[in-house]
Scaffold this motif. Structure first.
Motif, PDB file in Angstrom:
ATOM      1  N   LYS A 190      37.536  43.096  35.280  1.00 19.77           N
ATOM      2  CA  LYS A 190      37.951  41.941  36.244  1.00 19.77           C
ATOM      3  C   LYS A 190      38.955  42.344  37.075  1.00 19.77           C
ATOM      4  CE  LYS A 190      36.714  37.894  34.183  1.00 19.77           C
ATOM      5  NZ  LYS A 190      37.062  36.427  33.560  1.00 19.77           N
ATOM      6  N   ILE A 191      38.799  42.211  38.453  1.00 20.54           N
ATOM      7  CA  ILE A 191      40.072  42.582  39.273  1.00 20.54           C
ATOM      8  C   ILE A 191      40.668  41.587  40.043  1.00 20.54           C
ATOM      9  CG2 ILE A 191      40.234  43.952  41.595  1.00 20.54           C
ATOM     10  CD1 ILE A 191      37.494  45.028  41.172  1.00 20.54           C
ATOM     11  N   HIS A 192      41.816  41.330  39.827  1.00 25.23           N
ATOM     12  CA  HIS A 192      42.896  40.250  40.371  1.00 25.23           C
ATOM     13  C   HIS A 192      43.569  40.698  41.533  1.00 25.23           C
ATOM     14  CE1 HIS A 192      41.909  37.925  36.539  1.00 25.23           C
ATOM     15  NE2 HIS A 192      41.851  39.291  36.087  1.00 25.23           N
ATOM     16  N   VAL A 193      43.799  39.977  42.426  1.00 22.33           N
ATOM     17  CA  VAL A 193      44.659  40.550  43.601  1.00 22.33           C
ATOM     18  C   VAL A 193      45.716  39.610  43.503  1.00 22.33           C
ATOM     19  CG1 VAL A 193      44.610  40.976  46.202  1.00 22.33           C
ATOM     20  CG2 VAL A 193      42.445  41.602  44.731  1.00 22.33           C
ATOM     21  N   VAL A 194      46.915  40.119  43.920  1.00 18.24           N
ATOM     22  CA  VAL A 194      48.123  38.959  44.089  1.00 18.24           C
ATOM     23  C   VAL A 194      47.912  38.348  45.426  1.00 18.24           C
ATOM     24  CG1 VAL A 194      50.714  39.252  44.448  1.00 18.24           C
ATOM     25  CG2 VAL A 194      49.739  40.533  42.607  1.00 18.24           C
ATOM     26  N   LYS A 195      48.098  36.996  45.282  1.00 17.66           N
ATOM     27  CA  LYS A 195      47.815  36.351  46.794  1.00 17.66           C
ATOM     28  C   LYS A 195      48.939  36.645  47.855  1.00 17.66           C
ATOM     29  CE  LYS A 195      48.416  31.589  46.136  1.00 17.66           C
ATOM     30  NZ  LYS A 195      49.773  31.408  46.663  1.00 17.66           N
ATOM     31  N   GLU A 196      49.975  37.031  47.280  1.00 23.78           N
ATOM     32  CA  GLU A 196      50.921  37.093  48.264  1.00 23.78           C
ATOM     33  C   GLU A 196      50.935  38.732  48.939  1.00 23.78           C
ATOM     34  OE1 GLU A 196      51.234  35.806  45.566  1.00 23.78           O
ATOM     35  OE2 GLU A 196      52.482  34.074  45.584  1.00 23.78           O
ATOM     36  N   ALA A 197      49.872  39.555  48.382  1.00 24.84           N
ATOM     37  CA  ALA A 197      49.956  40.777  48.857  1.00 24.84           C
ATOM     38  C   ALA A 197      49.513  40.731  50.319  1.00 24.84           C
ATOM     39  CB  ALA A 197      48.753  41.667  47.977  1.00 24.84           C
ATOM     40  N   LYS A 220      39.035  50.161  30.900  1.00 25.92           N
ATOM     41  CA  LYS A 220      40.209  49.054  31.186  1.00 25.92           C
ATOM     42  C   LYS A 220      38.997  47.749  31.597  1.00 25.92           C
ATOM     43  CE  LYS A 220      43.724  51.307  31.822  1.00 25.92           C
ATOM     44  NZ  LYS A 220      43.316  52.648  31.312  1.00 25.92           N
ATOM     45  N   LYS A 221      39.627  46.594  31.043  1.00 25.99           N
ATOM     46  CA  LYS A 221      38.784  45.250  31.195  1.00 25.99           C
ATOM     47  C   LYS A 221      39.441  44.558  32.298  1.00 25.99           C
ATOM     48  CE  LYS A 221      37.279  44.567  26.488  1.00 25.99           C
ATOM     49  NZ  LYS A 221      37.703  45.829  25.863  1.00 25.99           N
ATOM     50  N   SER A 222      40.759  44.561  32.710  1.00 20.71           N
ATOM     51  CA  SER A 222      41.327  43.944  33.767  1.00 20.71           C
ATOM     52  C   SER A 222      42.272  44.755  34.567  1.00 20.71           C
ATOM     53  CB  SER A 222      41.816  42.676  33.330  1.00 20.71           C
ATOM     54  OG  SER A 222      42.842  43.077  32.388  1.00 20.71           O
ATOM     55  N   VAL A 223      42.089  44.686  35.737  1.00 20.36           N
ATOM     56  CA  VAL A 223      42.904  45.439  36.962  1.00 20.36           C
ATOM     57  C   VAL A 223      43.635  44.431  37.810  1.00 20.36           C
ATOM     58  CG1 VAL A 223      43.160  47.333  38.590  1.00 20.36           C
ATOM     59  CG2 VAL A 223      41.532  47.334  36.718  1.00 20.36           C
TER      60      VAL A 223
END
Ligand code: SF4
Length: 278
Positions: free
Chosen positions: A2-9, A251-254
């Motif tokens: 899973k890839i999570h992107v910081v909303k504030e980036a 890796k399962k989440s990044v």
């Protein structure tokens, strides 16, 4: 994975504003647009601006035709004065948060405080702020605090806008023991604080963090350090090409975040490349 992107980036308000002002200046009929040093600490964006007619120069030449754009970091007041006396047209893109720190430095100095700026001495923003305190300000950081430190009657403290709030609190805690009167101005900018908070929240939940941004960017480097300090495996990359497939094995989440001078298109390229490793 899973890839999570910081909303504030992505770009902060100050960087967006500086790029808009510089692009407008390059499009105007007043001639070429220049910045004293790169407009922001991101080589890919600087390259893109160069193509649009915004050129980074190293020095101020008399009667340079065109417009000189002051970067979001701001400059030492002496430099601003020199530019103006040389008859060069100026567009001031100093970020309003940096302007606030400059104003506070002058005010504290005028009120008789010894001014201390918490941050990196070599950073152009800090050098500019020091100038507004009549050049008598000192720059402090954790390394400086390790050495013997004099006692002050009146000390006024300002933070580099991109400093982490925890680092600021720690240094203020030490300074209280060394001063009779301490005045603290929280000049850390909202954008940086929000990105740092959201990044740390995500870093605590994922197997690995990827921080995207210029290797010469102070706030990107700081985000990387903060994630590593949490104990999360972290890599700082400037472009998607620097990612290595081997980092993602098992890796399962990044999590993906960026400094405030990183454009959205670079973040998207990084996310796409990570996806291709799945
Ligand atoms: S990080 Fe904050 S202080 Fe720096 S340019 Fe962006 S908004 Fe301004």
């Amino acid at each position: 994975m899973k890839i999570h992107v910081v909303k504030e980036a992505g770009f902060c308000f100050g960087v967006k504003r500086a790029i808009r002002l510089a692009s407008n200046a390059a499009r105007s009929k007043a001639g070429k647009a220049y910045t004293l040093g790169p407009l922001i600490h991101n080589p890919q964006v600087v390259e893109d601006l160069e193509k649009k007619g915004v050129h980074a120069v190293k020095e101020i030449r008399k009667n340079r035709k065109g417009t000189l754009i002051i970067r979001s970091h701001g400059v030492h007041p002496h430099i601003l004065k020199r530019i103006r006396t040389k008859g060069i047209k100026v567009v001031d893109a100093t970020c309003p948060f940096v302007k606030k720190a400059q104003r506070m430095a002058k005010l504290l100095h005028d009120q008789g405080y010894q001014v201390a700026v918490v941050g990196e001495a070599h950073h152009p923003e800090v050098q500019g702020i020091v100038g507004y305190a009549g050049d008598s300000a000192m720059v402090i950081n954790h390394n400086r605090m390790k050495r013997s430190f004099p006692r002050f009657w009146k000390l006024g403290v300002i933070a580099q806008t991109t400093l982490s709030i925890d680092a600021f609190k720690q240094i203020i805690g030490r300074l209280i023991e060394r001063t009779e009167e301490l005045k603290v101005c929280n000049t850390i900018c909202d954008a940086t604080a929000r990105t740092q908070k959201a990044t740390l929240k995500l870093a605590g939940k994922v197997d690995m963090m990827i921080v995207v941004g210029g290797h010469n960017s102070a706030n990107t480097t700081r985000l990387t350090k903060l994630c590593k300090r949490l104990g999360t495996s972290t890599h700082h990359v400037e472009t998607a090409g620097e990612l290595r497939k081997v980092w993602f094995e098992g890796k399962k989440s990044v999590g993906v975040t960026s400094g405030t001078s990183t454009p959205e298109w670079l973040i998207k390229q990084v996310v796409e490349r990570i996806r291709s490793f799945n």
